[in-house]
Scaffold this active site. Sequence first.
Site, PDB file in Angstrom:
ATOM      1  CB  SER A  15      -6.391   3.006   5.047  1.00 17.46           C
ATOM      2  OG  SER A  15      -5.302   2.611   5.829  1.00 17.46           O
ATOM      3  CG  ASP A  27       1.300   8.088   3.611  1.00 20.47           C
ATOM      4  OD1 ASP A  27       2.009   7.101   3.333  1.00 20.47           O
ATOM      5  OD2 ASP A  27       0.054   8.061   3.546  1.00 20.47           O
ATOM      6  CG  HIS A  46      -1.961   4.849   3.606  1.00 17.76           C
ATOM      7  ND1 HIS A  46      -2.072   6.187   3.927  1.00 17.76           N
ATOM      8  CD2 HIS A  46      -2.852   4.208   4.384  1.00 17.76           C
ATOM      9  CE1 HIS A  46      -2.994   6.337   4.850  1.00 17.76           C
ATOM     10  NE2 HIS A  46      -3.481   5.157   5.149  1.00 17.76           N
TER      11      HIS A  46
HETATM   12  C1  LIG Z   1      -0.513  -0.049   5.519  1.00 16.64           C
HETATM   13  O1  LIG Z   1       0.280  -1.201   5.325  1.00 16.64           O
HETATM   14  C2  LIG Z   1       1.628  -1.038   5.657  1.00 16.64           C
HETATM   15  C3  LIG Z   1       2.327  -2.334   5.298  1.00 16.64           C
HETATM   16  O2  LIG Z   1       1.808  -3.396   6.055  1.00 16.64           O
HETATM   17  C4  LIG Z   1       1.780  -0.674   7.117  1.00 16.64           C
HETATM   18  O3  LIG Z   1       3.119  -0.351   7.367  1.00 16.64           O
HETATM   19  C5  LIG Z   1       0.927   0.527   7.460  1.00 16.64           C
HETATM   20  O4  LIG Z   1       0.915   0.727   8.837  1.00 16.64           O
HETATM   21  C6  LIG Z   1      -0.500   0.342   6.975  1.00 16.64           C
HETATM   22  N1  LIG Z   1      -1.194   1.601   7.169  1.00 16.64           N
HETATM   23  C7  LIG Z   1      -2.319   1.727   7.857  1.00 16.64           C
HETATM   24  C8  LIG Z   1      -2.861   3.092   7.996  1.00 16.64           C
HETATM   25  O5  LIG Z   1      -2.924   0.792   8.319  1.00 16.64           O
END
Ligand SMILES: *[C@@H]1O[C@H](CO)[C@@H](O)[C@H](O)[C@H]1NC(C)=O
Length: 259
Positions: free
Chosen positions: A37, A235, A238
């Site tokens: 994502s 959230d 993201h």
């Molecule tokens: C999106 O990136 C952030 C920073 O690396 C991370 O904390 C988060 O878990 C990621 N989200 C997803 C849904 O992979």
Amino acid sequence: MKMLHLLTLVLLAYARMASPESGLAHPTSIFILSGQSNMSGRGGVGRVKWDGIVPPECTSSPSILRLGPKLTWEEAEEPLHADIDLNKTLGVGPGMSFAHTVLAQEPSLGPIGLVPCAIGGTNITEWARGGLLYGDMVRRAKAAVNHGGTIRAILWYQGESDTIIKEDALRYKQRLVKFIQDVRSDLKLPTLPFIQVGLATALGPYIDIVRAAQFGVKLPNVKIVDAKGLPLEWDNVHLNTPAEVKLGQMLAHSFLHDF
Ligand SMILES: *[C@@H]1O[C@H](CO)[C@@H](O)[C@H](O)[C@H]1NC(C)=O
Ligand SMILES: *[C@@H]1O[C@H](CO)[C@@H](O)[C@H](O)[C@H]1NC(C)=O
Ligand SMILES: *[C@@H]1O[C@H](CO)[C@@H](O)[C@H](O)[C@H]1NC(C)=O
């Protein structure tokens, strides 16, 4: 005179077939965007929908195209993964700011063609050769160069979903290495630049294992930029829009200077 006219018509017809719609130039430098994502883009996504805010670093330009779901080139616009990462609320990702930064520093690389392939919530097992996601990505990459242009790099932001189960985290490195080798082999580009994004925080507890795996890949032409410190959306899951803009610039910097 008549002959010349006919020739012109034939050439025009050919150009239309080989080129994007509406007189856009065919891309010269092509980039594959893949992963989960955060590569697809959720910047600006609220509880129900996207705020629709496109920062100046991500505006559309005739020099930046994307390969759409029907494998045709079109002028790229946010959200870049529209109709690719299906059934999700999509927002700003790193792709547009990446392309703008590359063009600003190396105009000769334009027009740029982006090939969005990222799908939210996917783990690396689902990206293995033989699976649907892998097949789609390779098919799209091949279609992108059907009428010219060169694939310059793969931008890969994935691994969050592999931090949940320890077994997956422990196997991440081996699976990632295999993935890179398979893609390069299937695209017949054995030294294709591969730029990954180092995870900052993640969905599960085994992030350190996955991060170590990411940073430990010893293949040639594999580089990494680090998402650590980039701000998250409300959230907490993201990257937000400014973070995605920054990430695109970091990826561009790596592409321009690390290879
Ligand atoms: C999106 O990136 C952030 C920073 O690396 C991370 O904390 C988060 O878990 C990621 N989200 C997803 C849904 O992979
Ligand atoms: C998206 O939603 C449609 C309609 O509900 C469904 O048929 C399709 O399988 C979904 N696609 C994905 C990739 O989830
Ligand atoms: C990864 O994806 C595969 C295939 O969908 C699934 O069987 C497996 O449980 C997933 N692993 C995790 C940690 O989500």
